[in-house]
Design a protein around this motif. Structure first.
Motif, short mmCIF file in Angstrom:
data_model
loop_
_atom_site.label_atom_id
_atom_site.label_comp_id
_atom_site.label_asym_id
_atom_site.label_seq_id
_atom_site.Cartn_x
_atom_site.Cartn_y
_atom_site.Cartn_z
N SER A 39 34.30 45.87 79.25
CA SER A 39 32.71 45.85 79.73
C SER A 39 31.95 46.23 78.67
O SER A 39 32.20 47.05 77.95
N ASN A 41 28.97 47.02 79.85
CA ASN A 41 28.33 47.89 80.75
C ASN A 41 29.00 49.46 80.76
O ASN A 41 30.19 49.26 80.86
N ASN A 44 31.12 50.70 83.77
CA ASN A 44 32.23 50.19 84.12
C ASN A 44 33.29 50.28 83.01
O ASN A 44 33.03 50.19 81.57
N GLU A 47 35.94 44.40 83.21
CA GLU A 47 35.38 43.18 84.00
C GLU A 47 36.47 42.10 84.28
O GLU A 47 37.24 41.91 83.31
#
Length: 103
Positions: A39, A41, A44, A47
Motif C-alpha cells: 500500500s 497509503n 493500510n 491493497e
C-alpha cells in the motif's frame, strides 16, 4: 511494466501462473484475478486490486509492487489474511514493507 516481487504469494485457485502473468504484462484482460500490492497509503498494510484495472497503461505504470495474486475476491482476502499472519508470526509486528524488503 508491472513490478513483481520475486517471492510473491499465489492463491490456491490460480492455475497456470505463467499464462496469467504474460497476459497481465501485455495489458490483456484477466477476469476474476486480484492482485495484492504494497500500500502507498500509510494507514493500510496491503491493497487488493482487480487485475482488470491494469488494462489502462497509466494504471499499470502506477501499480505498486505486487506481492500476491489470487483468483476471486474471497481468495484474495484469505490470502491477505494468511500473509499478515505469517508476517506477524515471523516478525512480531506489522512492518509489511520492511518484511518484503528483506524477504
Amino acid at each position: 511494466m508491472l513490478k513483481w516481487h520475486k517471492k510473491y504469494y499465489i492463491g490456491p485457485g490460480i492455475k497456470n501462473i505463467s499464462r496469467i502473468r504474460r497476459r497481465l504484462e501485455h495489458g490483456k484482460p484477466v477476469p476474476g484475478i486480484y492482485l495484492i500490492t504494497l500500500s502507498e497509503n500509510p494507514c493500510n498494510l496491503l491493497e487488493i486490486l482487480p487485475a482488470l484495472t491494469l488494462i489502462q497503461e497509466s494504471a499499470a505504470d502506477m501499480c505498486p509492487e505486487i506481492v500476491g495474486i489470487a483468483k476471486g475476491k474471497e481468495d484474495a482476502m484469505d490470502l491477505v489474511t494468511e500473509m499478515i499472519q505469517t508476517i506477524f508470526s515471523e516478525t512480531g509486528g506489522f512492518e509489511i514493507k520492511e518484511y518484503w524488503k528483506n524477504r
